[in-house]
Design a protein around this motif. Structure first.
Motif, mmCIF file in Angstrom:
data_model
loop_
_atom_site.group_PDB
_atom_site.id
_atom_site.type_symbol
_atom_site.label_atom_id
_atom_site.label_comp_id
_atom_site.label_asym_id
_atom_site.label_seq_id
_atom_site.Cartn_x
_atom_site.Cartn_y
_atom_site.Cartn_z
ATOM 1 N N LEU A 1 0.820 -1.211 0.000
ATOM 2 C CA LEU A 1 0.000 0.000 0.000
ATOM 3 C C LEU A 1 0.852 1.257 0.000
ATOM 4 C CD1 LEU A 1 -2.745 -1.143 2.532
ATOM 5 C CD2 LEU A 1 -2.874 -1.098 0.039
ATOM 6 N N LEU A 2 2.124 1.122 0.345
ATOM 7 C CA LEU A 2 3.073 2.231 0.279
ATOM 8 C C LEU A 2 4.235 1.835 -0.620
ATOM 9 C CD1 LEU A 2 3.364 3.436 4.001
ATOM 10 C CD2 LEU A 2 2.133 4.574 2.151
ATOM 11 N N ASP A 3 4.744 2.801 -1.368
ATOM 12 C CA ASP A 3 5.951 2.577 -2.151
ATOM 13 C C ASP A 3 7.202 2.804 -1.307
ATOM 14 O OD1 ASP A 3 4.653 2.087 -4.702
ATOM 15 O OD2 ASP A 3 4.131 4.217 -4.683
ATOM 16 N N PHE A 4 7.179 3.855 -0.494
ATOM 17 C CA PHE A 4 8.331 4.251 0.323
ATOM 18 C C PHE A 4 7.850 4.670 1.706
ATOM 19 C CE2 PHE A 4 8.986 5.608 -4.104
ATOM 20 C CZ PHE A 4 10.079 4.812 -4.447
ATOM 21 N N ALA A 5 8.764 4.592 2.665
ATOM 22 C CA ALA A 5 8.435 5.061 4.009
ATOM 23 C C ALA A 5 9.684 5.608 4.685
ATOM 24 C CB ALA A 5 7.839 3.939 4.854
ATOM 25 N N PHE A 6 9.518 6.733 5.367
ATOM 26 C CA PHE A 6 10.561 7.283 6.224
ATOM 27 C C PHE A 6 10.436 6.611 7.587
ATOM 28 C CE2 PHE A 6 10.265 10.430 2.963
ATOM 29 C CZ PHE A 6 11.486 11.092 2.932
ATOM 30 N N LEU A 7 11.495 5.922 8.016
ATOM 31 C CA LEU A 7 11.457 5.143 9.248
ATOM 32 C C LEU A 7 12.584 5.564 10.187
ATOM 33 C CD1 LEU A 7 10.915 1.588 7.690
ATOM 34 C CD2 LEU A 7 9.158 3.133 8.589
ATOM 35 N N LEU A 8 12.229 5.741 11.449
ATOM 36 C CA LEU A 8 13.222 6.081 12.465
ATOM 37 C C LEU A 8 13.972 4.834 12.891
ATOM 38 C CD1 LEU A 8 14.292 8.274 14.531
ATOM 39 C CD2 LEU A 8 12.600 7.328 16.119
ATOM 40 N N GLU A 9 15.282 4.918 12.987
ATOM 41 C CA GLU A 9 16.079 3.825 13.536
ATOM 42 C C GLU A 9 16.170 3.957 15.055
ATOM 43 O OE1 GLU A 9 19.111 2.308 10.319
ATOM 44 O OE2 GLU A 9 19.515 4.420 10.759
ATOM 45 N N PRO A 10 16.291 2.833 15.798
ATOM 46 C CA PRO A 10 16.496 1.477 15.293
ATOM 47 C C PRO A 10 15.199 0.862 14.778
ATOM 48 C CG PRO A 10 16.364 1.453 17.688
ATOM 49 C CD PRO A 10 16.329 2.899 17.275
ATOM 50 N N VAL A 11 15.308 0.180 13.649
ATOM 51 C CA VAL A 11 14.170 -0.511 13.049
ATOM 52 C C VAL A 11 14.716 -1.696 12.270
ATOM 53 C CG1 VAL A 11 14.226 0.931 10.973
ATOM 54 C CG2 VAL A 11 12.108 -0.213 11.610
ATOM 55 N N ALA B 1 8.778 -0.495 21.350
ATOM 56 C CA ALA B 1 9.637 -1.161 22.329
ATOM 57 C C ALA B 1 11.118 -0.910 22.080
ATOM 58 C CB ALA B 1 9.350 -2.656 22.341
ATOM 59 N N ASN B 2 11.559 -0.971 20.814
ATOM 60 C CA ASN B 2 12.984 -0.794 20.547
ATOM 61 C C ASN B 2 13.434 0.639 20.812
ATOM 62 O OD1 ASN B 2 11.562 0.199 18.380
ATOM 63 N ND2 ASN B 2 12.787 -0.814 16.816
ATOM 64 N N VAL B 3 12.543 1.604 20.612
ATOM 65 C CA VAL B 3 12.890 2.992 20.919
ATOM 66 C C VAL B 3 12.878 3.211 22.429
ATOM 67 C CG1 VAL B 3 12.261 5.414 20.588
ATOM 68 C CG2 VAL B 3 12.024 3.792 18.700
ATOM 69 N N GLN B 4 11.966 2.555 23.132
ATOM 70 C CA GLN B 4 11.937 2.652 24.594
ATOM 71 C C GLN B 4 13.264 2.190 25.196
ATOM 72 O OE1 GLN B 4 8.542 0.574 26.192
ATOM 73 N NE2 GLN B 4 7.065 1.996 25.294
#
Length: 292
Positions: free
Chosen positions: A138-148, A196-199
């Protein structure tokens, strides 16, 4: 299952009335009623609670979500294969409250100067939800915050620093401080992200544990807890980029000290067979990343 019937189902859901939906679809009411009854028979379940206004059953709510996804993908396929020499179609991009996402306006402006027939669908949500949308196509691209976890994706890493800080209401006692320390937050009611990973990253900044702190809520989007901040109930640990969506007359952002920053990526499905508008825009993203 016919895609046209799914579109008719969604129209009935929006209108909450068979007669109005039939008028909008330019079909007769008996025809549309038979389609909905046949759909329920095919799925073996009741989709509507019939009355003055149609209401969805739990099964109907589930089908609405799936039907929306299917029709979006079908529309996207049709746009991607649309004939014509001029590049056209829709590029779908997911974003969150990130500083790096601010380049989108520049990229889209430059891209549309060359390809004015291309349209963009900008979708905002949490990183976990954006990944689900990527996986579903449903999306071509996404801006994602690390860690991911980006093992399933190809990506380019952005160079913009994503700083963590504290969002507070105007006039808050901490507003006088240019930087916020761990000590400043010991007795302060707080809200934070539910990722959880950002926490874990935030816990590391606090020295490995947050059990001694007063966290009263979590959020997936900072907008969901903006009222808790504006009325003074709590301050929010958030990214600097997220505050761009909020009224600067009501809120103040202060970075953390020592600095806590992260990087972000623009990701897309690994080995995704891009062509057309999405492929051309991917080239624009990569070109920007190299010159950045």
């Amino acid at each position: 299952m016919d895609v046209e019937v799914l579109n008719h189902f969604l129209t009935v859901v929006r209108e909450e009335n068979i007669s109005r939906a039939a008028e909008r679809l330019h079909v007769t009411q008996p025809t549309l009623s038979r389609q909905m009854a046949a759909l329920e028979e095919e799925l073996g379940t009741q989709l509507f609670i019939r009355g003055k206004h149609l209401q969805l059953t739990d099964a109907g709510v589930l089908l609405r979500g799936r039907a929306e996804e299917v029709t979006q993908i079908i529309d996207k396929i049709r746009m991607e294969f649309k004939a014509g020499e001029e590049l056209s179609g829709v590029v779908s991009i997911g974003t969150g409250g990130l500083m790096s996402a601010q380049i989108l306006s520049k990229l889209i402006s430059e891209f549309r100067a060359l390809h004015p027939a291309v349209r963009f669908n900008i979708y905002t949500n949490s990183a976990d939800h954006l990944r689900e949308q990527l996986d579903r196509g449903l999306l071509d691209f996404a801006f994602l915050l690390e860690p991911v976890d980006i093992g399933k994706y190809d990506f380019v890493r952005m160079q913009v620093k994503e700083r963590w800080g504290i969002l507070m209401p105007k006039g808050h006692p901490l507003e006088e401080k240019p930087l916020i320390s761990r000590k400043d937050l010991l007795h302060q009611p707080l809200v934070m992200t539910n990722r959880a990973n950002v926490q874990k990253e935030l816990a590391g900044w606090f020295g490995g544990s947050m059990e001694h702190l007063d966290f009263i809520a979590t959020y997936n989007l900072i907008n969901n807890v903006a009222n808790l901040v504006s009325d003074g109930t709590a301050c929010a640990m958030t990214l600097e980029g997220a505050v761009n969506f909020l009224d600067p007359q009501k809120f103040t952002f202060r970075p953390l000290s020592p600095d806590l920053s992260a990087t972000s990526v623009v990701a897309w499905k690994k080995l995704s067979p891009f062509f057309g508008a999405a492929s051309a825009f991917l080239s624009t993203i990569k070109r920007y990343a190299k010159t950045e």
